[in-house]
Design a protein around this motif. Sequence first.
Motif, short mmCIF file in Angstrom:
data_model
loop_
_atom_site.label_atom_id
_atom_site.label_comp_id
_atom_site.label_asym_id
_atom_site.label_seq_id
_atom_site.Cartn_x
_atom_site.Cartn_y
_atom_site.Cartn_z
N ARG A 46 62.92 101.91 40.13
CA ARG A 46 61.89 102.06 40.94
C ARG A 46 60.95 100.88 41.28
N LEU A 47 60.69 101.09 42.73
CA LEU A 47 59.48 99.96 43.12
C LEU A 47 58.04 100.65 43.26
N ILE A 48 57.22 100.02 42.78
CA ILE A 48 55.70 100.21 42.59
C ILE A 48 55.20 100.14 43.89
N PHE A 82 72.27 98.62 48.97
CA PHE A 82 71.31 98.58 47.71
C PHE A 82 70.88 100.24 47.72
N PRO A 83 71.64 101.48 47.43
CA PRO A 83 71.08 102.55 47.55
C PRO A 83 70.35 103.07 46.17
N HIS A 84 70.04 102.04 44.99
CA HIS A 84 69.47 102.62 43.96
C HIS A 84 68.02 102.54 44.02
N LEU A 85 67.44 102.02 45.11
CA LEU A 85 65.95 101.75 45.07
C LEU A 85 65.32 103.20 45.44
N THR A 86 64.08 103.26 44.92
CA THR A 86 62.91 104.40 45.12
C THR A 86 61.73 103.69 44.91
N GLU A 146 63.51 97.35 35.80
CA GLU A 146 62.59 97.65 36.76
C GLU A 146 61.59 96.66 36.63
N GLN A 147 61.00 96.46 35.55
CA GLN A 147 59.91 95.51 35.54
C GLN A 147 60.16 93.98 35.94
#
Length: 346
Positions: free
Chosen positions: A216-218, A273-277, A290-291
């Motif tokens: 997860r990208l904030i 890099f499909p894992h990013l949301t 993630e941090q």
Amino acid sequence: MYIFMTGGTGFLGGRLAKELIERGHRICMLARTPEKVNAQFTAEERKSIDVLPGDLTARALGADERFIDSHKGKVDLFLHMAALVKFDEELREELFETNLTGTREALRLAKLIDAPRFFHVSTAYTLGAKEIGGETLYDVSQSFLNPYEESKAHAEQAVWQSRDELDVSIFRPAIIVGDSKTGEADSKFTMYGYMRALELFKRKLERRGHSVESIRLIGSASGTSNLVPVDYVADVLLAAIEHAKAGTIYNVTNDSPPRNEMMLDYMKESLSFPHLTITETPTDTLSSVEQSFNDMVKVFNPYLNRNITFHDENTKQLLKDAGFSKLRLDQQSLRRIVNAYYQTKH
């Protein structure tokens, strides 16, 4: 026309310099390393370029009395484009030295050689924490999101204070990216710097053998990225040569900026890099991986959490007066611009 340029070997400056030469203008270019001019321009183009070996933070950019005397009254336009584009707080002093002191020294030289006009290329993000950007001068006492924005806001003030001695115009591009038609880019900062951080983190995960389903990208998925292709910014400045008005500020921005979520999808596809949301999840729920990822890209966070509306009526009128087209940036062009990341590495 004889034009003095700073930043002529940069991403935007190099593109613009070639266009100006093609249109028959002659350029005097500030260069800390004149060899870079030789490397970047063809032998034919160099016939239209004079070089001032100097430095942005030196008094009068390093111009001596001989240079000043020989150029007095001969420069039609002083075009100040050079800047340091970094967002880190620890670089505050260097940012102000380059972006503010450099602008003051550019103004000093422009006055010493009696240049009648001064164009200053700034950034749309001198608006600080505001959500609406106007084509007016901003108050430097407001809050800013990083020292880069703050240094550029102070530089705008310095330019504005010289408007009784010079015909000044300020141009504020948003996030400059590759060419909308070809994807050509050589920028190592802004969006491409962000993509580089994504790629480095991906490699780090692969080296350590991490298996993750999602990272997860904030940020705000519904927020927008105000991207402007380099060819559009160059067109605005070319139009300004003949049609800019003194004492006027021009926002060089995108009326229909793409959503962050869509741009991240294009980046994920380009980088495999499909894992990013992208999510507004509170940081205390992030995993250690993630941090770590969010810490890597934190300097870009202010540009992932907003949906700014920029007014650009002055720029639209400028383009109309010069017969140039308004910005049109479709999804095919956006994909081409994202994929240009790999061209910047070769």
